[in-house]
Design a protein around this motif. Structure first.
Motif, mmCIF file in Angstrom:
data_model
loop_
_atom_site.group_PDB
_atom_site.id
_atom_site.type_symbol
_atom_site.label_atom_id
_atom_site.label_comp_id
_atom_site.label_asym_id
_atom_site.label_seq_id
_atom_site.Cartn_x
_atom_site.Cartn_y
_atom_site.Cartn_z
ATOM 1 N N ALA A 18 -4.574 14.035 3.547
ATOM 2 C CA ALA A 18 -5.949 13.718 3.015
ATOM 3 C C ALA A 18 -5.852 12.445 2.275
ATOM 4 O O ALA A 18 -6.812 11.470 2.208
ATOM 5 N N ILE A 19 -4.729 12.511 1.221
ATOM 6 C CA ILE A 19 -4.870 11.183 0.485
ATOM 7 C C ILE A 19 -4.342 10.073 1.140
ATOM 8 O O ILE A 19 -4.763 8.866 1.015
ATOM 9 N N TYR A 20 -3.267 10.126 2.077
ATOM 10 C CA TYR A 20 -2.663 8.887 2.761
ATOM 11 C C TYR A 20 -3.774 8.382 3.661
ATOM 12 O O TYR A 20 -4.223 7.244 3.789
ATOM 13 N N THR A 21 -4.695 9.159 4.348
ATOM 14 C CA THR A 21 -5.944 8.606 5.123
ATOM 15 C C THR A 21 -7.032 8.253 4.293
ATOM 16 O O THR A 21 -7.602 7.123 4.273
ATOM 17 N N GLY A 22 -7.298 9.001 3.166
ATOM 18 C CA GLY A 22 -8.409 8.398 2.136
ATOM 19 C C GLY A 22 -8.049 7.383 1.362
ATOM 20 O O GLY A 22 -9.191 6.679 0.891
ATOM 21 N N TYR A 23 -6.940 7.061 1.143
ATOM 22 C CA TYR A 23 -6.627 5.788 0.246
ATOM 23 C C TYR A 23 -7.053 4.472 1.309
ATOM 24 O O TYR A 23 -8.132 3.865 0.580
ATOM 25 N N PHE A 24 -6.905 4.555 2.275
ATOM 26 C CA PHE A 24 -7.336 3.408 3.428
ATOM 27 C C PHE A 24 -8.667 3.136 3.562
ATOM 28 O O PHE A 24 -9.465 2.275 3.348
ATOM 29 N N ASP B 264 0.810 -1.197 0.057
ATOM 30 C CA ASP B 264 -0.024 0.023 -0.058
ATOM 31 C C ASP B 264 1.008 1.223 0.062
ATOM 32 O O ASP B 264 0.468 2.246 -0.680
ATOM 33 N N TYR B 265 2.039 1.285 0.642
ATOM 34 C CA TYR B 265 2.921 2.400 0.809
ATOM 35 C C TYR B 265 3.719 2.653 -0.651
ATOM 36 O O TYR B 265 3.561 4.050 -0.965
ATOM 37 N N HIS B 266 4.058 1.618 -1.300
ATOM 38 C CA HIS B 266 4.541 1.865 -2.575
ATOM 39 C C HIS B 266 3.379 2.363 -3.551
ATOM 40 O O HIS B 266 3.448 3.425 -4.374
ATOM 41 N N ILE B 267 2.136 1.826 -3.314
ATOM 42 C CA ILE B 267 1.014 2.479 -4.276
ATOM 43 C C ILE B 267 0.902 4.030 -3.792
ATOM 44 O O ILE B 267 0.955 5.050 -4.651
ATOM 45 N N LEU B 268 0.829 4.312 -2.572
ATOM 46 C CA LEU B 268 0.533 5.805 -2.361
ATOM 47 C C LEU B 268 1.644 6.431 -2.622
ATOM 48 O O LEU B 268 1.331 7.780 -3.075
ATOM 49 N N ALA B 269 3.001 6.158 -2.522
ATOM 50 C CA ALA B 269 4.045 6.911 -2.931
ATOM 51 C C ALA B 269 3.942 7.167 -4.265
ATOM 52 O O ALA B 269 4.149 8.361 -4.816
ATOM 53 N N PHE B 270 3.647 6.369 -5.129
ATOM 54 C CA PHE B 270 3.437 6.715 -6.405
ATOM 55 C C PHE B 270 2.207 7.744 -6.845
ATOM 56 O O PHE B 270 2.615 8.649 -7.631
ATOM 57 N N ILE B 271 1.116 7.511 -5.979
ATOM 58 C CA ILE B 271 -0.158 8.303 -6.151
ATOM 59 C C ILE B 271 0.698 9.932 -5.818
ATOM 60 O O ILE B 271 0.263 10.864 -6.520
ATOM 61 N N LEU B 272 1.144 9.945 -4.555
ATOM 62 C CA LEU B 272 1.457 11.262 -4.105
ATOM 63 C C LEU B 272 2.611 12.036 -4.961
ATOM 64 O O LEU B 272 2.664 13.175 -5.346
ATOM 65 N N LEU B 273 3.661 10.985 -5.459
ATOM 66 C CA LEU B 273 4.578 11.645 -6.376
ATOM 67 C C LEU B 273 4.047 12.228 -7.677
ATOM 68 O O LEU B 273 4.298 13.483 -8.011
ATOM 69 N N LEU B 274 3.082 11.661 -8.239
ATOM 70 C CA LEU B 274 2.185 11.934 -9.395
ATOM 71 C C LEU B 274 1.732 13.343 -9.014
ATOM 72 O O LEU B 274 1.724 14.301 -10.001
ATOM 73 N N LEU B 275 0.965 13.477 -7.861
ATOM 74 C CA LEU B 275 0.141 14.596 -7.944
ATOM 75 C C LEU B 275 1.140 16.085 -7.576
ATOM 76 O O LEU B 275 0.780 16.833 -7.740
#
Length: 259
Positions: free
Chosen positions: A82-88, A34-45
């Motif tokens: 928001a993204i970190y919490t919202g993802y889960f 999940d953290y790898h997916i989150l890192a990719f999403i955050l980096l893109l944003l």
């Protein structure tokens, strides 16, 4: 602590369900994914945000003045949280207790009574996640607690279990007789009284029954069928119909109400 702890839940219908707890290893593996997916999403944003910021730099300087740096830091932290919490919260609500990482690790969050979680439980777990991860507080609670709960689980009333179903029980099979019984029940029973939680218990039993001992299977199917009979206001189960077949017919009936 045992490598594979098991936990038993008693539903409001007095049905006892048993699950294998996920364990710290499976939960850590799911979190890494999940953290790898989150890192990719955050980096893109952040890249998109940086491009927009550069393009509108004059506007931001004029609007925010000397406080531009503070505003950017505030926006950065608010967006990240928001993204970190919202993802889960989003995925655990959408997939009934699973994120992308949990699906890969074959684990799932459920309520303390064995039922699927909803938005309130997912939100509580998500909001308390930063506290659980501060100095690995959540990991200590998981390793030392009997039911392997972190603070978010205690607050939300949830537990994380292994979702993998033994071979032979993963496919929910419906007998031909159940189709005939369903047609008969459709004329005399009130299926609208069945709630999604009732259906979840029936489905869980039908999926796991082949892995039960004959005695446990017989006892549980009889108890479930009697409780369902009362819920749908059915005077008696059709003569010659086994409890398992009756529950299969109820499963078919409830599936029809979803469409």
């Amino acid at each position: 602590m045992h490598l594979f702890n098991r936990v038993k839940f008693r539903t409001p219908e007095s049905v006892e369900l048993e699950f294998t707890l996920a364990g710290i290893g499976n939960r850590a593996w799911a979190l890494i994914i999940d953290y790898h997916i989150l890192a990719f999403i955050l980096l893109l944003l952040y890249i998109i945000f940086a491009v927009i910021l550069v393009q509108l730099s004059d506007f931001w300087v004029t609007a925010l003045g000397s406080n531009l740096g503070l505003w950017m830091i505030a926006i950065f932290f608010i967006t990240t949280f928001a993204i970190y919490t919202g993802y889960f919260v989003f995925f655990e609500t959408l997939w009934q207790g699973q994120t992308l990482g949990k699906r890969w690790a074959k684990i799932r969050v459920i309520r303390d009574d064995g039922r699927p979680i909803g938005l309130p439980q997912a939100a509580l777990r998500g909001l308390l996640r930063p506290l659980d991860e501060f100095l690995y507080i959540g990991a200590f609670f998981i390793m030392l607690g009997r039911n392997e709960k972190r603070l978010g689980d205690f607050a939300a009333g949830t537990v994380v279990i292994q979702d993998q179903i033994p071979t032979g029980t993963a496919t929910l099979t419906i007998s031909e007789q159940a189709n005939l019984v369903y047609e008969e029940l459709n004329q005399i029973a009130d299926f609208s009284a069945l709630l999604p939680d009732d259906f979840a218990v029936i489905r869980e039993y039908l999926q796991r029954r082949n892995g039960m001992s004959p005695r446990a299977k017989s006892s549980l199917s009889l108890k479930l069928s009697q409780q369902v009979q009362a819920i749908i206001n059915l005077e008696q189960i059709p003569i010659g119909v086994a409890p398992d077949v009756f529950l299969e017919a109820i499963y078919l009936a409830y599936k029809q109400t979803e469409y």
